[in-house]
Design a protein around this motif. Structure first.
Motif, PDB file in Angstrom:
ATOM      1  N   VAL A   1       0.837  -1.209   0.000  1.00  0.00           N
ATOM      2  CA  VAL A   1       0.000   0.000   0.000  1.00  0.00           C
ATOM      3  C   VAL A   1       0.871   1.258   0.000  1.00  0.00           C
ATOM      4  O   VAL A   1       0.658   2.188  -0.792  1.00  0.00           O
ATOM      5  CB  VAL A   1      -0.948   0.000   1.213  1.00  0.00           C
ATOM      6  N   ALA A   2       1.858   1.295   0.899  1.00  0.00           N
ATOM      7  CA  ALA A   2       2.730   2.463   0.979  1.00  0.00           C
ATOM      8  C   ALA A   2       3.521   2.649  -0.313  1.00  0.00           C
ATOM      9  O   ALA A   2       3.718   3.778  -0.783  1.00  0.00           O
ATOM     10  CB  ALA A   2       3.689   2.316   2.166  1.00  0.00           C
ATOM     11  N   GLY A   3       3.961   1.549  -0.902  1.00  0.00           N
ATOM     12  CA  GLY A   3       4.695   1.633  -2.165  1.00  0.00           C
ATOM     13  C   GLY A   3       3.828   2.181  -3.281  1.00  0.00           C
ATOM     14  O   GLY A   3       4.285   2.998  -4.085  1.00  0.00           O
ATOM     15  N   ALA A   4       2.573   1.750  -3.340  1.00  0.00           N
ATOM     16  CA  ALA A   4       1.670   2.229  -4.386  1.00  0.00           C
ATOM     17  C   ALA A   4       1.438   3.732  -4.269  1.00  0.00           C
ATOM     18  O   ALA A   4       1.457   4.466  -5.271  1.00  0.00           O
ATOM     19  CB  ALA A   4       0.342   1.483  -4.309  1.00  0.00           C
ATOM     20  N   VAL A   5       1.224   4.214  -3.046  1.00  0.00           N
ATOM     21  CA  VAL A   5       0.999   5.647  -2.833  1.00  0.00           C
ATOM     22  C   VAL A   5       2.252   6.442  -3.212  1.00  0.00           C
ATOM     23  O   VAL A   5       2.167   7.513  -3.840  1.00  0.00           O
ATOM     24  CB  VAL A   5       0.604   5.921  -1.370  1.00  0.00           C
ATOM     25  N   THR A   6       3.424   5.925  -2.850  1.00  0.00           N
ATOM     26  CA  THR A   6       4.676   6.580  -3.207  1.00  0.00           C
ATOM     27  C   THR A   6       4.827   6.684  -4.722  1.00  0.00           C
ATOM     28  O   THR A   6       5.201   7.730  -5.266  1.00  0.00           O
ATOM     29  CB  THR A   6       5.871   5.809  -2.617  1.00  0.00           C
ATOM     30  N   GLY A   7       4.522   5.584  -5.415  1.00  0.00           N
ATOM     31  CA  GLY A   7       4.642   5.573  -6.867  1.00  0.00           C
ATOM     32  C   GLY A   7       3.673   6.519  -7.548  1.00  0.00           C
ATOM     33  O   GLY A   7       4.034   7.215  -8.507  1.00  0.00           O
ATOM     34  N   ILE A   8       2.432   6.563  -7.057  1.00  0.00           N
ATOM     35  CA  ILE A   8       1.442   7.472  -7.640  1.00  0.00           C
ATOM     36  C   ILE A   8       1.904   8.919  -7.501  1.00  0.00           C
ATOM     37  O   ILE A   8       1.766   9.724  -8.424  1.00  0.00           O
ATOM     38  CB  ILE A   8       0.068   7.274  -6.972  1.00  0.00           C
ATOM     39  N   SER A   9       2.456   9.260  -6.343  1.00  0.00           N
ATOM     40  CA  SER A   9       2.951  10.618  -6.129  1.00  0.00           C
ATOM     41  C   SER A   9       4.060  10.960  -7.110  1.00  0.00           C
ATOM     42  O   SER A   9       4.062  12.030  -7.732  1.00  0.00           O
ATOM     43  CB  SER A   9       3.452  10.778  -4.692  1.00  0.00           C
ATOM     44  N   LEU A  10       5.012  10.061  -7.277  1.00  0.00           N
ATOM     45  CA  LEU A  10       6.122  10.316  -8.192  1.00  0.00           C
ATOM     46  C   LEU A  10       5.640  10.388  -9.638  1.00  0.00           C
ATOM     47  O   LEU A  10       6.080  11.244 -10.408  1.00  0.00           O
ATOM     48  CB  LEU A  10       7.185   9.221  -8.046  1.00  0.00           C
ATOM     49  N   GLY A  11       4.747   9.474 -10.017  1.00  0.00           N
ATOM     50  CA  GLY A  11       4.280   9.445 -11.396  1.00  0.00           C
ATOM     51  C   GLY A  11       3.428  10.634 -11.766  1.00  0.00           C
ATOM     52  O   GLY A  11       3.532  11.174 -12.873  1.00  0.00           O
ATOM     53  N   ALA A  12       2.559  11.080 -10.858  1.00  0.00           N
ATOM     54  CA  ALA A  12       1.624  12.169 -11.159  1.00  0.00           C
ATOM     55  C   ALA A  12       2.215  13.540 -10.877  1.00  0.00           C
ATOM     56  O   ALA A  12       1.993  14.485 -11.631  1.00  0.00           O
ATOM     57  CB  ALA A  12       0.337  11.996 -10.356  1.00  0.00           C
ATOM     58  N   LEU A  13       2.975  13.651  -9.786  1.00  0.00           N
ATOM     59  CA  LEU A  13       3.453  14.958  -9.336  1.00  0.00           C
ATOM     60  C   LEU A  13       4.940  15.172  -9.527  1.00  0.00           C
ATOM     61  O   LEU A  13       5.425  16.285  -9.369  1.00  0.00           O
ATOM     62  CB  LEU A  13       3.102  15.162  -7.864  1.00  0.00           C
ATOM     63  N   GLY A  14       5.692  14.105  -9.834  1.00  0.00           N
ATOM     64  CA  GLY A  14       7.124  14.257 -10.017  1.00  0.00           C
ATOM     65  C   GLY A  14       7.880  14.492  -8.733  1.00  0.00           C
ATOM     66  O   GLY A  14       9.020  14.935  -8.735  1.00  0.00           O
ATOM     67  N   GLY A  15       7.285  14.191  -7.593  1.00  0.00           N
ATOM     68  CA  GLY A  15       7.957  14.405  -6.316  1.00  0.00           C
ATOM     69  C   GLY A  15       7.197  13.767  -5.180  1.00  0.00           C
ATOM     70  O   GLY A  15       6.127  13.188  -5.360  1.00  0.00           O
ATOM     71  N   GLY A  16       7.760  13.875  -3.994  1.00  0.00           N
ATOM     72  CA  GLY A  16       7.098  13.348  -2.812  1.00  0.00           C
ATOM     73  C   GLY A  16       7.478  11.926  -2.477  1.00  0.00           C
ATOM     74  O   GLY A  16       7.025  11.390  -1.462  1.00  0.00           O
ATOM     75  N   GLY A  17       8.306  11.295  -3.302  1.00  0.00           N
ATOM     76  CA  GLY A  17       8.646   9.895  -3.064  1.00  0.00           C
ATOM     77  C   GLY A  17       9.340   9.659  -1.742  1.00  0.00           C
ATOM     78  O   GLY A  17       8.879   8.865  -0.916  1.00  0.00           O
ATOM     79  N   SER A  18      10.457  10.356  -1.513  1.00  0.00           N
ATOM     80  CA  SER A  18      11.200  10.146  -0.273  1.00  0.00           C
ATOM     81  C   SER A  18      10.418  10.633   0.936  1.00  0.00           C
ATOM     82  O   SER A  18      10.507  10.055   2.015  1.00  0.00           O
ATOM     83  CB  SER A  18      12.559  10.860  -0.337  1.00  0.00           C
ATOM     84  N   MET A  19       9.632  11.701   0.747  1.00  0.00           N
ATOM     85  CA  MET A  19       8.861  12.243   1.862  1.00  0.00           C
ATOM     86  C   MET A  19       7.745  11.297   2.291  1.00  0.00           C
ATOM     87  O   MET A  19       7.286  11.341   3.430  1.00  0.00           O
ATOM     88  CB  MET A  19       8.277  13.606   1.491  1.00  0.00           C
ATOM     89  N   LEU A  20       7.305  10.441   1.383  1.00  0.00           N
ATOM     90  CA  LEU A  20       6.310   9.429   1.723  1.00  0.00           C
ATOM     91  C   LEU A  20       6.969   8.115   2.129  1.00  0.00           C
ATOM     92  O   LEU A  20       6.511   7.430   3.034  1.00  0.00           O
ATOM     93  CB  LEU A  20       5.377   9.192   0.529  1.00  0.00           C
ATOM     94  N   ALA A  21       8.031   7.754   1.419  1.00  0.00           N
ATOM     95  CA  ALA A  21       8.661   6.455   1.647  1.00  0.00           C
ATOM     96  C   ALA A  21       9.340   6.353   3.009  1.00  0.00           C
ATOM     97  O   ALA A  21       9.188   5.348   3.716  1.00  0.00           O
ATOM     98  CB  ALA A  21       9.664   6.160   0.534  1.00  0.00           C
TER      99      ALA A  21
END
Length: 248
Positions: free
Chosen positions: A9-29
Motif C-alpha cells: 500500500v505504501a509503495g503504491a501511494v509513493t509511486g502514484i505521487s512520483l508518477g503524477a506529481l514528479g515528487g514526494g517519493g522520499s517524503m512518503l517512503a
C-alpha cells in the motif's frame, strides 16, 4: 494488517505521487518505512533511495515516451546540484534537526504559494538559459543536501517558476533530476554498515513502480492548471505538518 500489505500500500501511494506529481517519493517512503515497517532512520533513508531511484527511472521512461521531459534543461539542472548537495549534506550534520525541519517547511510553503499564483512563464517554446537553470539546480541541490528531503517537491516549482516549463514537462523533467540525485546518494552510501530488510523493500519498490504508471496516466487526464493547484495544496499540507513537528 501484515507488513507485506503495508509495504504494498505504501509503495503504491509513493509511486502514484512520483508518477503524477514528479515528487514526494522520499517524503512518503521514509515515514512509511519507519512508522509502518519498523525500519531505523538510517535504513529507511537508504531503502527509500533504492525505491525512489527505481520508481523515478521507470516513471521517467513513461514521461519521456509522452514527450514530457526537457532533457537539456533537466540535465543542466541535475548536474549543477550534485556538488552543492554534497556540501549541504556536510553542513546539515552541524545543524539542529528542528531548525532543518522548520527551514524546509518554510521553503516548501513559499514554493507552494508561488505555484498557486498564475505563472506567466508557463509556456511552450521558452528558451533555456543554462546559467539560470544551473543556478536554480545548484540552489536546489544545496537545499536538498542540507535538509535531506524534498528534491521532487522543490524541483517541480523551480522548473515551473525559474526555468519556465509547463507543469506536465516540469513533472517529467523533475524525475530526471530525482533519478540522478538518488543514484549519486546511493553511490555515496556504498559500503556503509546499514542493514536493509530487502524482503520488505522489494514489494515496496514493485508496488511503487506500478503506482508510478497509474500516476502518469492520472496526470495525463488532469489539466495542467488543476494539477499545479493540487500539487501546491499538497505541498502546503506537507509544509504545515513539518512546521508543526519542528515547533512541538
Amino acid at each position: 494488517m501484515t507488513a507485506l500489505v503495508l509495504a504494498l500500500v505504501a509503495g503504491a501511494v509513493t509511486g502514484i505521487s512520483l508518477g503524477a506529481l514528479g515528487g514526494g517519493g522520499s517524503m512518503l517512503a521514509v515515514p512509511a518505512l519507519i512508522y509502518l515497517l519498523g525500519f531505523t532512520p538510517a535504513a529507511a533513508t537508504t531503502a527509500s533511495l533504492v525505491v525512489v531511484t527505481v520508481t523515478s527511472a521507470t516513471a521517467l521512461a513513461a514521461h519521456a515516451r509522452a514527450g514530457a521531459v526537457h532533457w537539456r534543461g533537466g540535465a543542466i539542472f541535475a548536474a549543477a546540484g550534485l556538488v552543492p548537495a554534497a556540501l549541504g549534506g556536510a553542513l546539515s550534520a552541524r545543524l539542529p534537526s528542528a531548525l532543518l525541519t522548520g527551514a524546509f517547511a518554510v521553503i516548501a510553503g513559499v514554493a507552494a504559494l508561488r505555484m498557486l499564483r498564475p505563472s506567466a512563464s508557463e509556456q511552450d517554446g521558452i528558451p533555456v538559459r543554462p546559467v539560470r537553470v544551473a543556478g536554480a539546480g545548484a540552489g536546489l541541490g544545496a537545499v536538498t543536501g542540507v535538509l535531506g528531503v524534498g528534491g521532487g517537491f522543490l524541483a517541480v516549482p523551480a522548473l515551473v517558476n525559474v526555468v519556465g516549463l509547463r507543469m506536465r514537462v516540469a513533472v517529467g523533467t523533475s524525475l530526471l533530476v530525482i533519478t540522478v540525485n538518488s543514484l549519486a546518494a546511493l553511490a555515496a552510501r556504498t559500503g556503509s554498515a546499514v542493514t536493509v530488510d530487502w524482503t520488505h523493500v522489494a514489494p515496496f519498490a514493485a508496488a511503487a513502480v506500478l503506482g508510478a504508471w497509474d500516476g502518469r496516466r492520472l496526470a495525463a487526464r488532469i489539466s495542467s492548471d488543476l494539477l499545479r493547484r493540487l500539487f501546491a495544496w499538497a505541498l502546503l499540507l506537507v509544509a504545515a505538518l513539518m512546521l508543526a513537528d519542528a515547533v512541538v
